[in-house]
Design a protein around this motif. Sequence first.
Motif, PDB file in Angstrom:
ATOM      1  N   VAL A  16       1.489  -8.025  32.400  1.00  0.00           N
ATOM      2  CA  VAL A  16       2.291  -8.138  33.620  1.00  0.00           C
ATOM      3  C   VAL A  16       1.673  -7.298  34.739  1.00  0.00           C
ATOM      4  O   VAL A  16       1.644  -7.719  35.900  1.00  0.00           O
ATOM      5  CB  VAL A  16       3.778  -7.789  33.382  1.00  0.00           C
ATOM      6  N   LYS A  17       1.136  -6.132  34.413  1.00  0.00           N
ATOM      7  CA  LYS A  17       0.467  -5.319  35.430  1.00  0.00           C
ATOM      8  C   LYS A  17      -0.750  -6.053  35.991  1.00  0.00           C
ATOM      9  O   LYS A  17      -0.964  -6.070  37.204  1.00  0.00           O
ATOM     10  CB  LYS A  17       0.059  -3.967  34.845  1.00  0.00           C
ATOM     11  N   SER A  18      -1.517  -6.687  35.138  1.00  0.00           N
ATOM     12  CA  SER A  18      -2.684  -7.446  35.574  1.00  0.00           C
ATOM     13  C   SER A  18      -2.269  -8.597  36.487  1.00  0.00           C
ATOM     14  O   SER A  18      -2.888  -8.837  37.529  1.00  0.00           O
ATOM     15  CB  SER A  18      -3.437  -7.973  34.352  1.00  0.00           C
ATOM     16  N   LEU A  19      -1.214  -9.294  36.109  1.00  0.00           N
ATOM     17  CA  LEU A  19      -0.707 -10.406  36.905  1.00  0.00           C
ATOM     18  C   LEU A  19      -0.288  -9.930  38.295  1.00  0.00           C
ATOM     19  O   LEU A  19      -0.640 -10.547  39.307  1.00  0.00           O
ATOM     20  CB  LEU A  19       0.480 -11.045  36.179  1.00  0.00           C
ATOM     21  N   LEU A  20       0.426  -8.823  38.355  1.00  0.00           N
ATOM     22  CA  LEU A  20       0.872  -8.284  39.642  1.00  0.00           C
ATOM     23  C   LEU A  20      -0.305  -7.776  40.467  1.00  0.00           C
ATOM     24  O   LEU A  20      -0.352  -7.989  41.685  1.00  0.00           O
ATOM     25  CB  LEU A  20       1.898  -7.167  39.429  1.00  0.00           C
ATOM     26  N   ASN A  21      -1.250  -7.130  39.817  1.00  0.00           N
ATOM     27  CA  ASN A  21      -2.432  -6.637  40.537  1.00  0.00           C
ATOM     28  C   ASN A  21      -3.247  -7.789  41.114  1.00  0.00           C
ATOM     29  O   ASN A  21      -3.692  -7.729  42.265  1.00  0.00           O
ATOM     30  CB  ASN A  21      -3.301  -5.775  39.622  1.00  0.00           C
ATOM     31  N   GLU A  22      -3.443  -8.850  40.333  1.00  0.00           N
ATOM     32  CA  GLU A  22      -4.202 -10.014  40.807  1.00  0.00           C
ATOM     33  C   GLU A  22      -3.520 -10.681  41.991  1.00  0.00           C
ATOM     34  O   GLU A  22      -4.178 -11.199  42.891  1.00  0.00           O
ATOM     35  CB  GLU A  22      -4.373 -11.031  39.679  1.00  0.00           C
ATOM     36  N   ALA A  23      -2.179 -10.663  42.006  1.00  0.00           N
ATOM     37  CA  ALA A  23      -1.426 -11.274  43.106  1.00  0.00           C
ATOM     38  C   ALA A  23      -1.211 -10.299  44.257  1.00  0.00           C
ATOM     39  O   ALA A  23      -0.571 -10.642  45.249  1.00  0.00           O
ATOM     40  CB  ALA A  23      -0.083 -11.783  42.592  1.00  0.00           C
ATOM     41  N   ASP A  24      -1.744  -9.086  44.120  1.00  0.00           N
ATOM     42  CA  ASP A  24      -1.617  -8.036  45.141  1.00  0.00           C
ATOM     43  C   ASP A  24      -0.151  -7.738  45.468  1.00  0.00           C
ATOM     44  O   ASP A  24       0.227  -7.609  46.624  1.00  0.00           O
ATOM     45  CB  ASP A  24      -2.405  -8.412  46.400  1.00  0.00           C
ATOM     46  N   ILE A  25       0.653  -7.664  44.420  1.00  0.00           N
ATOM     47  CA  ILE A  25       2.066  -7.322  44.561  1.00  0.00           C
ATOM     48  C   ILE A  25       2.233  -5.866  44.144  1.00  0.00           C
ATOM     49  O   ILE A  25       1.836  -5.470  43.056  1.00  0.00           O
ATOM     50  CB  ILE A  25       2.954  -8.242  43.696  1.00  0.00           C
ATOM     51  N   SER A  26       2.831  -5.086  45.039  1.00  0.00           N
ATOM     52  CA  SER A  26       3.007  -3.665  44.748  1.00  0.00           C
ATOM     53  C   SER A  26       4.191  -3.474  43.787  1.00  0.00           C
ATOM     54  O   SER A  26       5.145  -4.253  43.788  1.00  0.00           O
ATOM     55  CB  SER A  26       3.209  -2.866  46.026  1.00  0.00           C
ATOM     56  N   TYR A  27       4.078  -2.443  42.996  1.00  0.00           N
ATOM     57  CA  TYR A  27       5.116  -2.120  42.032  1.00  0.00           C
ATOM     58  C   TYR A  27       5.052  -0.634  41.702  1.00  0.00           C
ATOM     59  O   TYR A  27       4.050   0.022  41.951  1.00  0.00           O
ATOM     60  CB  TYR A  27       4.973  -2.951  40.749  1.00  0.00           C
ATOM     61  N   VAL A  28       6.128  -0.151  41.158  1.00  0.00           N
ATOM     62  CA  VAL A  28       6.189   1.219  40.656  1.00  0.00           C
ATOM     63  C   VAL A  28       6.241   1.115  39.148  1.00  0.00           C
ATOM     64  O   VAL A  28       7.048   0.352  38.600  1.00  0.00           O
ATOM     65  CB  VAL A  28       7.449   1.950  41.183  1.00  0.00           C
ATOM     66  N   GLU A  29       5.377   1.862  38.484  1.00  0.00           N
ATOM     67  CA  GLU A  29       5.357   1.825  37.016  1.00  0.00           C
ATOM     68  C   GLU A  29       5.975   3.090  36.460  1.00  0.00           C
ATOM     69  O   GLU A  29       5.733   4.183  36.942  1.00  0.00           O
ATOM     70  CB  GLU A  29       3.930   1.696  36.506  1.00  0.00           C
ATOM     71  N   ARG A  30       6.767   2.916  35.437  1.00  0.00           N
ATOM     72  CA  ARG A  30       7.385   4.045  34.740  1.00  0.00           C
ATOM     73  C   ARG A  30       7.092   3.894  33.255  1.00  0.00           C
ATOM     74  O   ARG A  30       7.580   2.985  32.604  1.00  0.00           O
ATOM     75  CB  ARG A  30       8.889   4.037  34.993  1.00  0.00           C
TER      76      ARG A  30
END
Length: 117
Positions: A16-30
């Motif tokens: 899921v992190k890879s998917l978000l990174n590829e789509a350039d979507i920012s997120y906060v990880e915990r």
Amino acid sequence: MITLYTKPTCNPCRKVKSLLNEADISYVERDFFSTPLTPQELEDLIALTENGVEDLLLIYTKIHDNLYLDFEGMSTEELATALAENPRLLRRPLIVKGQELLIGFEEISCKAFCGIH
């Protein structure tokens, strides 16, 4: 804003992190193993589920079998405390966007939930 609750060694979490990174979507990880969730945070997550705590439980683990906890007979507060003390019982990743929660990783669902086209 998207918040990911993850475990670093979890393959679906990495996906899921890879998917978000590829789509350039920012997120906060915990990482909820290095920074455990509080009982209150878990109560908030439970409130976002459709079926309560059973949606969050990873029941096919040795720790689940060894704890002998009566999840059905516990209050939300007791459940949240038990999960805070035993984070390995939580399914992962947990993806929160606003007041919505997606549990686990399935690429099509994750893309739709996160707004990836």
